[in-house]
Design a protein around this motif. Structure first.
Motif, PDB file in Angstrom:
ATOM      1  N   ASP A   1       0.846  -1.108   0.066  1.00 37.69           N
ATOM      2  CA  ASP A   1      -0.178   0.005   0.174  1.00 37.69           C
ATOM      3  C   ASP A   1       0.822   1.118   0.114  1.00 37.69           C
ATOM      4  N   CYS A   2       2.063   1.049   0.345  1.00 35.95           N
ATOM      5  CA  CYS A   2       2.956   2.415   0.231  1.00 35.95           C
ATOM      6  C   CYS A   2       3.066   3.199  -0.947  1.00 35.95           C
ATOM      7  N   THR A   3       2.807   4.333  -0.804  1.00 32.96           N
ATOM      8  CA  THR A   3       2.721   5.372  -1.837  1.00 32.96           C
ATOM      9  C   THR A   3       4.241   5.922  -2.097  1.00 32.96           C
ATOM     10  N   LEU A   4       5.137   5.747  -1.444  1.00 35.76           N
ATOM     11  CA  LEU A   4       6.542   6.421  -1.594  1.00 35.76           C
ATOM     12  C   LEU A   4       6.408   7.807  -1.154  1.00 35.76           C
ATOM     13  N   CYS A   5       5.682   8.128  -0.253  1.00 36.27           N
ATOM     14  CA  CYS A   5       5.477   9.501   0.104  1.00 36.27           C
ATOM     15  C   CYS A   5       6.658   9.987   0.718  1.00 36.27           C
ATOM     16  N   GLY A   6       7.429   9.177   1.374  1.00 42.16           N
ATOM     17  CA  GLY A   6       8.521   9.666   2.134  1.00 42.16           C
ATOM     18  C   GLY A   6       8.478   9.906   3.345  1.00 42.16           C
ATOM     19  N   MET A   7       7.154  10.228   4.152  1.00 43.11           N
ATOM     20  CA  MET A   7       6.979  10.946   5.438  1.00 43.11           C
ATOM     21  C   MET A   7       7.530  10.033   6.471  1.00 43.11           C
ATOM     22  N   CYS A   8       7.509   8.699   6.503  1.00 41.36           N
ATOM     23  CA  CYS A   8       8.108   8.055   7.387  1.00 41.36           C
ATOM     24  C   CYS A   8       9.714   8.045   7.549  1.00 41.36           C
ATOM     25  N   VAL A   9      10.589   8.389   6.502  1.00 41.90           N
ATOM     26  CA  VAL A   9      12.013   8.319   6.142  1.00 41.90           C
ATOM     27  C   VAL A   9      12.382   9.287   7.246  1.00 41.90           C
ATOM     28  N   ASP A  10      11.985  10.460   7.449  1.00 42.18           N
ATOM     29  CA  ASP A  10      12.573  11.397   8.432  1.00 42.18           C
ATOM     30  C   ASP A  10      12.174  11.073   9.829  1.00 42.18           C
ATOM     31  N   THR A  11      11.207  10.590  10.114  1.00 43.73           N
ATOM     32  CA  THR A  11      10.597  10.162  11.382  1.00 43.73           C
ATOM     33  C   THR A  11      11.526   8.963  12.064  1.00 43.73           C
ATOM     34  N   CYS A  12      12.234   8.216  11.337  1.00 38.95           N
ATOM     35  CA  CYS A  12      12.953   6.994  12.025  1.00 38.95           C
ATOM     36  C   CYS A  12      14.339   7.749  12.445  1.00 38.95           C
ATOM     37  N   GLU A  13      14.377   7.565  13.804  1.00 34.00           N
ATOM     38  CA  GLU A  13      15.607   8.285  14.212  1.00 34.00           C
ATOM     39  C   GLU A  13      17.054   7.261  14.300  1.00 34.00           C
ATOM     40  N   PHE A  14      16.649   6.107  13.647  1.00 32.51           N
ATOM     41  CA  PHE A  14      17.724   5.179  13.813  1.00 32.51           C
ATOM     42  C   PHE A  14      18.106   5.035  12.085  1.00 32.51           C
ATOM     43  N   GLN A  15      17.591   5.925  11.125  1.00 34.27           N
ATOM     44  CA  GLN A  15      17.747   5.986   9.723  1.00 34.27           C
ATOM     45  C   GLN A  15      17.548   4.443   9.104  1.00 34.27           C
ATOM     46  N   ALA A  16      16.521   3.892   9.760  1.00 32.92           N
ATOM     47  CA  ALA A  16      16.459   2.429   9.254  1.00 32.92           C
ATOM     48  C   ALA A  16      15.404   2.496   8.086  1.00 32.92           C
ATOM     49  N   ILE A  17      14.913   3.650   7.527  1.00 34.61           N
ATOM     50  CA  ILE A  17      13.792   3.776   6.570  1.00 34.61           C
ATOM     51  C   ILE A  17      14.489   4.424   5.097  1.00 34.61           C
ATOM     52  N   THR A  18      14.639   3.850   3.985  1.00 35.96           N
ATOM     53  CA  THR A  18      14.970   4.529   2.922  1.00 35.96           C
ATOM     54  C   THR A  18      13.964   4.474   1.795  1.00 35.96           C
ATOM     55  N   LEU A  19      13.897   5.203   0.705  1.00 32.52           N
ATOM     56  CA  LEU A  19      13.229   4.868  -0.518  1.00 32.52           C
ATOM     57  C   LEU A  19      13.953   4.441  -1.359  1.00 32.52           C
ATOM     58  N   PRO A  20      13.380   3.472  -2.228  1.00 34.37           N
ATOM     59  CA  PRO A  20      14.011   2.596  -3.129  1.00 34.37           C
ATOM     60  C   PRO A  20      14.638   3.858  -4.102  1.00 34.37           C
ATOM     61  N   GLU A  21      15.671   3.580  -4.994  1.00 31.26           N
ATOM     62  CA  GLU A  21      16.327   4.284  -6.144  1.00 31.26           C
ATOM     63  C   GLU A  21      15.631   4.692  -7.061  1.00 31.26           C
ATOM     64  N   VAL A  22      15.011   5.770  -7.580  1.00 38.06           N
ATOM     65  CA  VAL A  22      14.138   5.772  -8.627  1.00 38.06           C
ATOM     66  C   VAL A  22      14.927   6.123  -9.938  1.00 38.06           C
ATOM     67  N   GLY A  23      14.743   5.295 -10.964  1.00 42.25           N
ATOM     68  CA  GLY A  23      15.321   5.502 -12.301  1.00 42.25           C
ATOM     69  C   GLY A  23      15.246   6.840 -13.040  1.00 42.25           C
ATOM     70  N   SER A  24      16.022   7.036 -14.190  1.00 44.16           N
ATOM     71  CA  SER A  24      15.932   8.146 -14.859  1.00 44.16           C
ATOM     72  C   SER A  24      14.918   7.972 -15.992  1.00 44.16           C
ATOM     73  N   GLY A  25      13.894   7.121 -15.628  1.00 39.91           N
ATOM     74  CA  GLY A  25      13.083   6.890 -16.834  1.00 39.91           C
ATOM     75  C   GLY A  25      12.430   8.098 -17.196  1.00 39.91           C
ATOM     76  N   ALA A  26      11.943   9.102 -16.532  1.00 37.48           N
ATOM     77  CA  ALA A  26      11.338  10.342 -17.064  1.00 37.48           C
ATOM     78  C   ALA A  26      12.031  11.101 -18.075  1.00 37.48           C
TER      79      ALA A  26
END
Ligand code: SF4
Ligand code: SF4
Length: 74
Positions: free
Chosen positions: A37-62
């Motif tokens: 269900d994750c929409t890759l909004c990124g909101m969770c990334v900064d909330t993790c004080e252990f830096q355990a969350i990252t977003l997958p690399e987005v390719g240069s498709g566009a």
């Protein structure tokens, strides 16, 4: 694609679970898990004080797509 949890860093503190607007994070006994269900909004990334969350690399498709539209004013 969905947010990635580093199982080595995640302490299962549960903070990210409350932040996700679509409820995609479930905190298990030892770590958090992200559902499809994750929409890759990124909101969770900064909330993790252990830096355990990252977003997958987005390719240069566009950028690559844009390069194929020769002669079109964009
Ligand atoms: S905030 Fe970070 S450490 Fe806490 S459960 Fe989420 S991913 Fe794990
Ligand atoms: S990136 Fe957004 S939708 Fe995905 S798990 Fe994090 S907060 Fe939820």
């Amino acid at each position: 694609m969905k947010a990635l949890i580093d199982l080595q860093k995640c302490t299962a503190c549960g903070v990210c679970q409350d932040v996700c607007p679509v409820g995609a994070i479930t905190v298990l006994e030892t770590h958090a898990e992200v559902s499809d269900d994750c929409t890759l909004c990124g909101m969770c990334v900064d909330t993790c004080e252990f830096q355990a969350i990252t977003l997958p690399e987005v390719g240069s498709g566009a950028a690559a797509d844009a390069a194929t539209y020769k002669g079109v004013w964009a």
